[in-house]
Design an enzyme around this catalytic site. Structure first.
Site, PDB file in Angstrom:
ATOM      1  N   GLU A  41       4.485  -6.725  -1.132  1.00 14.58           N
ATOM      2  CA  GLU A  41       4.272  -5.315  -1.471  1.00 14.58           C
ATOM      3  C   GLU A  41       4.807  -4.416  -0.350  1.00 14.58           C
ATOM      4  OE1 GLU A  41       0.122  -4.264  -1.415  1.00 14.58           O
ATOM      5  OE2 GLU A  41       0.725  -2.180  -1.103  1.00 14.58           O
ATOM      6  N   ASP A  45       7.781  -1.891  -1.233  1.00 13.29           N
ATOM      7  CA  ASP A  45       7.567  -0.458  -1.039  1.00 13.29           C
ATOM      8  C   ASP A  45       8.801   0.185  -0.374  1.00 13.29           C
ATOM      9  OD1 ASP A  45       5.538   1.862  -0.642  1.00 13.29           O
ATOM     10  OD2 ASP A  45       6.281   1.502   1.384  1.00 13.29           O
ATOM     11  N   ASN A 114       0.645  -2.024  -6.824  1.00  7.77           N
ATOM     12  CA  ASN A 114       0.951  -2.958  -5.734  1.00  7.77           C
ATOM     13  C   ASN A 114       1.699  -4.194  -6.234  1.00  7.77           C
ATOM     14  OD1 ASN A 114      -0.381  -1.199  -4.084  1.00  7.77           O
ATOM     15  ND2 ASN A 114      -2.247  -2.425  -3.893  1.00  7.77           N
ATOM     16  N   GLU A 117       5.324  -3.291  -6.870  1.00  9.74           N
ATOM     17  CA  GLU A 117       6.093  -3.252  -5.615  1.00  9.74           C
ATOM     18  C   GLU A 117       6.408  -4.670  -5.137  1.00  9.74           C
ATOM     19  OE1 GLU A 117       4.712   0.864  -3.403  1.00  9.74           O
ATOM     20  OE2 GLU A 117       3.355  -0.846  -3.273  1.00  9.74           O
TER      21      GLU A 117
END
Lengths: 226, 226
Positions: A41, A45, A114, A117
């Protein structure tokens, strides 16, 4: 246990060579494995920030960096990624504890965002930026009718209407409270009312801009109240 | 006018095919051209977040995403990029207005850091992520002796000492104010004094951790005072 990961791979349009990688991307920390999706994640991101940043950089050649940042912030956030995650039915595939599942984990925005990502982070690791980019941008374009500064504004009025209808069963009302200045330089002050109570007030060069700004403030207020 | 861009290209180890791109990356908005480096800075910022994020992801396979974020935040910020920009003598090459130049523009951290991001954004656009990555990581490794959580902590004490010596001509003093708990679970409270005045106080599982945390707080305080 989740349903077959192949279905997710079909929806994504990407087949993982390393199945452990997609399993890790789908594993919530509650599942108590030696791995979870938090590191992916972290990577995903940053991958998404760059993918969306470059997409907007290329699409809006005349926009300055302030507006590019604003548009990106409207796409790259928990609500935005939750939407993309749901379009992939990601919730069905996440590995989580029974407790978290009973707690509505598969429907939680934070959990879905999450995991989204992490999945993009996993594709990036295995296939590189360009492949991760075409998958993410494909999803964004499919799930956001229009991407522009205008549509951001429009979204605030739509969002407010959706919120007030869900919460109060009514639509918000906008009233022009005052206007001043010469015709070529007018400023309008607009207030937004919900059940005759003023929620926010804003000024702008047009009624539309002032409405949009007041809607934005009212949305923020309503979200806090909740 | 700036000195020869070829020298900068040699230092960077990258020759631009499109010279307009590096000129744009070096153009501060005060220079009043139809272009400036702000859009490239927007792009470069995201490029650097991903480059450093992936570097740390790969280097620290056992670190969780919280620690990866902390280490990245210590490298990816104005102070960090200002350091890299200075190692390239970037200030000499920036195009800016006379007013900004007389105002010390070539020495400003924000201006240098933004130009550095823009240069990396420009290399990314022309040569891709991998090339931009090897250049940026090369600079980071050369300019940061050690990259780890430990070194972050150490950096706060070093930074505080540099600050107090520059500003007051003395070194800070750390005192253990209290300790409590059984031996295997001790908590130390440490305060940091500058010229006998307490600047910050923090607790931690070891004196070292508490010192480091109090140094961090004192640094933040001193930076605000300035």
């Amino acid at each position: 246990m989740s349903t077959n990961i192949e279905i997710l791979e079909n929806t994504l349009g990407y087949t993982f060579k390393d199945k452990q990688l997609i399993i890790e991307a789908l594993t919530h920390k509650s599942y108590k494995q030696p791995y979870d999706n938090e590191r992916l994640e972290f990577l995903g991101d940053a991958v998404l920030d760059l993918i969306v940043g470059e997409y907007l950089f290329t699409k809006f050649k005349k926009s300055d960096e302030g507006n590019l940042s604003k548009i990106r912030a409207s796409l790259v956030n928990e609500t935005g990624f939750d939407k993309l995650a749901r379009s992939l039915n990601l919730g069905e595939y996440i590995f989580l504890s029974n407790a978290e599942q009973n707690n509505g984990g598969r429907e939680k925005s934070s959990l879905l965002s999450n995991a989204f990502e992490a999945v993009i982070g996993a594709i990036y690791l295995e296939a590189g930026l360009s492949r991760a980019g075409s998958i993410a941008i494909g999803l964004i374009e499919k799930n956001h009718k229009e991407i522009s500064l205008d549509s951001l504004f429009r979204d605030f009025k739509t969002t407010l209407q959706e919120l007030t209808q869900a919460r109060f069963g009514i639509t918000p009302e906008y009233k022009v409270m005052s206007s001043r200045g010469p015709d070529h330089k007018k400023e309008f002050e607009v207030a937004v009312f919900i059940e005759d109570k003023e929620y926010a007030r804003a000024s702008g060069k047009s009624k539309k801009i002032a409405q949009q700004e007041s809607a934005k403030q009212a949305v923020e207020l309503l979200k806090k109240e909740k």
